[in-house]
Design a protein around this motif. Structure first.
Motif, PDB file in Angstrom:
ATOM      1  N   LEU A   1       0.816  -1.215   0.000  1.00 50.16           N
ATOM      2  CA  LEU A   1       0.000   0.000   0.000  1.00 50.16           C
ATOM      3  C   LEU A   1       0.852   1.268   0.000  1.00 50.16           C
ATOM      4  N   ARG A   2       2.121   1.142   0.420  1.00 45.16           N
ATOM      5  CA  ARG A   2       2.990   2.321   0.504  1.00 45.16           C
ATOM      6  C   ARG A   2       4.009   2.386  -0.632  1.00 45.16           C
ATOM      7  N   LEU A   3       3.854   1.571  -1.653  1.00 47.02           N
ATOM      8  CA  LEU A   3       4.887   1.418  -2.673  1.00 47.02           C
ATOM      9  C   LEU A   3       5.270   2.749  -3.325  1.00 47.02           C
ATOM     10  N   PHE A   4       4.301   3.562  -3.691  1.00 47.62           N
ATOM     11  CA  PHE A   4       4.585   4.823  -4.382  1.00 47.62           C
ATOM     12  C   PHE A   4       4.304   6.042  -3.502  1.00 47.62           C
ATOM     13  N   ARG A   5       4.232   5.844  -2.198  1.00 49.18           N
ATOM     14  CA  ARG A   5       3.968   6.954  -1.297  1.00 49.18           C
ATOM     15  C   ARG A   5       5.121   7.964  -1.257  1.00 49.18           C
ATOM     16  N   PHE A   6       6.317   7.558  -1.668  1.00 49.80           N
ATOM     17  CA  PHE A   6       7.441   8.491  -1.654  1.00 49.80           C
ATOM     18  C   PHE A   6       7.191   9.634  -2.632  1.00 49.80           C
ATOM     19  N   LEU A   7       6.475   9.361  -3.729  1.00 50.79           N
ATOM     20  CA  LEU A   7       6.133  10.425  -4.680  1.00 50.79           C
ATOM     21  C   LEU A   7       5.212  11.448  -4.024  1.00 50.79           C
ATOM     22  N   GLU A   8       4.255  10.960  -3.261  1.00 44.74           N
ATOM     23  CA  GLU A   8       3.334  11.850  -2.554  1.00 44.74           C
ATOM     24  C   GLU A   8       4.080  12.702  -1.531  1.00 44.74           C
ATOM     25  N   ALA A   9       5.027  12.082  -0.812  1.00 42.74           N
ATOM     26  CA  ALA A   9       5.784  12.815   0.211  1.00 42.74           C
ATOM     27  C   ALA A   9       6.654  13.894  -0.416  1.00 42.74           C
ATOM     28  N   PHE A  10       7.352  13.566  -1.503  1.00 45.72           N
ATOM     29  CA  PHE A  10       8.196  14.554  -2.177  1.00 45.72           C
ATOM     30  C   PHE A  10       7.353  15.704  -2.748  1.00 45.72           C
ATOM     31  N   HIS A  11       6.238  15.354  -3.357  1.00 46.20           N
ATOM     32  CA  HIS A  11       5.366  16.392  -3.921  1.00 46.20           C
ATOM     33  C   HIS A  11       4.813  17.293  -2.819  1.00 46.20           C
ATOM     34  N   SER A  12       4.467  16.700  -1.689  1.00 41.38           N
ATOM     35  CA  SER A  12       3.952  17.475  -0.562  1.00 41.38           C
ATOM     36  C   SER A  12       5.013  18.435  -0.024  1.00 41.38           C
ATOM     37  N   ALA A  13       6.256  17.950   0.087  1.00 42.44           N
ATOM     38  CA  ALA A  13       7.347  18.810   0.560  1.00 42.44           C
ATOM     39  C   ALA A  13       7.597  19.947  -0.423  1.00 42.44           C
ATOM     40  N   TRP A  14       7.586  19.640  -1.703  1.00 42.21           N
ATOM     41  CA  TRP A  14       7.814  20.652  -2.743  1.00 42.21           C
ATOM     42  C   TRP A  14       6.712  21.709  -2.713  1.00 42.21           C
ATOM     43  N   ALA A  15       5.462  21.255  -2.640  1.00 44.33           N
ATOM     44  CA  ALA A  15       4.333  22.189  -2.625  1.00 44.33           C
ATOM     45  C   ALA A  15       4.358  23.065  -1.377  1.00 44.33           C
ATOM     46  N   LEU A  16       4.684  22.469  -0.233  1.00 45.95           N
ATOM     47  CA  LEU A  16       4.722  23.232   1.011  1.00 45.95           C
ATOM     48  C   LEU A  16       5.838  24.271   0.973  1.00 45.95           C
ATOM     49  N   TYR A  17       6.955  23.909   0.369  1.00 42.76           N
ATOM     50  CA  TYR A  17       8.084  24.840   0.291  1.00 42.76           C
ATOM     51  C   TYR A  17       7.710  26.100  -0.492  1.00 42.76           C
ATOM     52  N   TYR A  18       6.935  25.930  -1.567  1.00 44.05           N
ATOM     53  CA  TYR A  18       6.616  27.064  -2.417  1.00 44.05           C
ATOM     54  C   TYR A  18       5.328  27.782  -2.031  1.00 44.05           C
ATOM     55  N   THR A  19       4.538  27.204  -1.133  1.00 37.51           N
ATOM     56  CA  THR A  19       3.280  27.860  -0.751  1.00 37.51           C
ATOM     57  C   THR A  19       3.305  28.416   0.666  1.00 37.51           C
ATOM     58  N   SER A  20       4.250  27.966   1.508  1.00 36.47           N
ATOM     59  CA  SER A  20       4.270  28.444   2.899  1.00 36.47           C
ATOM     60  C   SER A  20       4.628  29.918   2.987  1.00 36.47           C
ATOM     61  N   SER A  21       5.523  30.384   2.086  1.00 34.09           N
ATOM     62  CA  SER A  21       5.914  31.799   2.072  1.00 34.09           C
ATOM     63  C   SER A  21       6.691  32.064   0.790  1.00 34.09           C
ATOM     64  N   PRO A  22       6.525  33.239   0.201  1.00 34.60           N
ATOM     65  CA  PRO A  22       7.247  33.536  -1.045  1.00 34.60           C
ATOM     66  C   PRO A  22       8.758  33.616  -0.877  1.00 34.60           C
ATOM     67  N   THR A  23       9.217  33.961   0.327  1.00 35.69           N
ATOM     68  CA  THR A  23      10.664  34.055   0.561  1.00 35.69           C
ATOM     69  C   THR A  23      11.029  33.281   1.814  1.00 35.69           C
ATOM     70  N   ALA A  24      12.255  32.760   1.825  1.00 35.70           N
ATOM     71  CA  ALA A  24      12.698  31.965   2.971  1.00 35.70           C
ATOM     72  C   ALA A  24      12.755  32.790   4.251  1.00 35.70           C
ATOM     73  N   ALA A  25      13.020  34.087   4.111  1.00 36.00           N
ATOM     74  CA  ALA A  25      13.152  34.937   5.292  1.00 36.00           C
ATOM     75  C   ALA A  25      11.835  35.058   6.054  1.00 36.00           C
ATOM     76  N   HIS A  26      10.721  34.937   5.336  1.00 38.57           N
ATOM     77  CA  HIS A  26       9.416  35.085   5.963  1.00 38.57           C
ATOM     78  C   HIS A  26       8.771  33.731   6.287  1.00 38.57           C
ATOM     79  N   ARG A  27       9.456  32.645   6.022  1.00 42.33           N
ATOM     80  CA  ARG A  27       8.895  31.326   6.280  1.00 42.33           C
ATOM     81  C   ARG A  27       9.062  30.984   7.763  1.00 42.33           C
TER      82      ARG A  27
END
Length: 289
Positions: free
Chosen positions: A91-117
């Protein structure tokens, strides 16, 4: 029979049992229980005594052998635990894709700049990235688990397993750290909203109603954050015992695993309820239209 919320508990159970995450949590719960029975002598003895008492009540023609030691069933418990663990890996075979995509999306949506994250956002990004790496290494050893034979060189499988557990430990550590920061911040909001709710107690009006709803939402969010934080802390015992950060007995690890599974399973259970409620609301709108 329909309920005011638009669905029954049985329908929610069906949704949970047929959901991939719900099924994985169910398998993990059984795995944890079997680990407790295999490594905890007290739990094993109590379970065995309970079965010898209940079986004749429900199955009168069943003969219970009382001279059989509970330890006799340890190999069976371990074999069943391994089966449930293998089932979870499918059931977890391709869950790594979901985790990477979630990390990528969170990185770009949490704040426009790293200083404000905020700090908790950084910790969440690292937690999901480490979790993706852990699931990736686990998937790398999946062919051997599926075929029943090791496809890697001698010793490589063990190295991959240990490093995967190390990455999972880091993911949980970052998740717990982010949860602690979020708990601290959410706790302050809850205090403010509760104070405002008390100030508006007995007052009738739209503002007072919104204040009470805000207080309820803040409390609900605090409970969800606290539940996830506790689950991450409990889960630290699982990889921590493998990489020898903690010296914990396997029976205790099973208890921690059981607790975290119940807490994270509640998240899936509530999500299934929200999805059913949304589907019921859509159906009502469709009929009304």
């Amino acid at each position: 029979m329909a309920t005011p919320r638009g669905y029954t508990t049985f329908e929610q159970f069906i949704k949970f049992a047929t959901d991939a995450s719900g099924l994985e949590r169910t398998f993990r719960l059984f795995q944890a229980l079997l680990q407790i029975l295999a490594f905890n002598a007290t739990a094993r003895s109590l379970t065995f005594s309970l079965l010898t008492f209940l079986l004749p009540l429900f199955l009168p023609n069943t003969t219970v052998t009382t001279n059989t030691s509970a330890e006799t069933y340890i190999p069976l418990f371990l074999a069943l635990r391994a089966r449930f663990a293998s089932g979870r890996r499918f059931l977890r075979l391709f869950r790594f894709l979901e985790a990477f995509h979630s990390a990528w999306a969170l990185y770009y949506t949490s704040s426009p700049t790293a200083a404000h994250r905020p700090a908790e956002a950084w910790l969440d990004v690292f937690a999901r990235a480490f979790n993706g790496l852990y699931l990736l290494l686990e998937s790398a050893t999946f062919p051997g688990a599926a075929l029943g034979t090791d496809v890697w060189a001698v010793g490589t499988r063990r190295v991959l397993d240990v490093e995967a557990q190390r990455l999972w430990f880091l993911a949980l550590l970052c998740g717990a750290g982010g949860g602690a920061v979020r708990l601290w911040k959410t706790g302050g909001v809850v205090k403010e909203e509760v104070a405002g709710e008390k100030a508006k107690a007995g007052v009738v009006g739209e503002k007072a109603k919104k204040r009470r709803e805000a207080a309820r939402e803040a409390k609900s969010k605090y409970r969800r954050v606290a539940r996830r934080f506790v689950a991450d802390v409990l889960d630290l015992a699982v990889p921590g015992s493998v990489i020898e950060v903690f010296s914990v007995e396997q029976g205790t690890v099973g208890l921690a695993m059981f607790g975290s599974t119940v807490l994270t399973g509640l998240e899936v259970w509530e999500r299934c309820g929200r999805e059913l409620a949304a589907a019921a609301a859509t159906a009502v709108k469709t009929r009304a239209g």
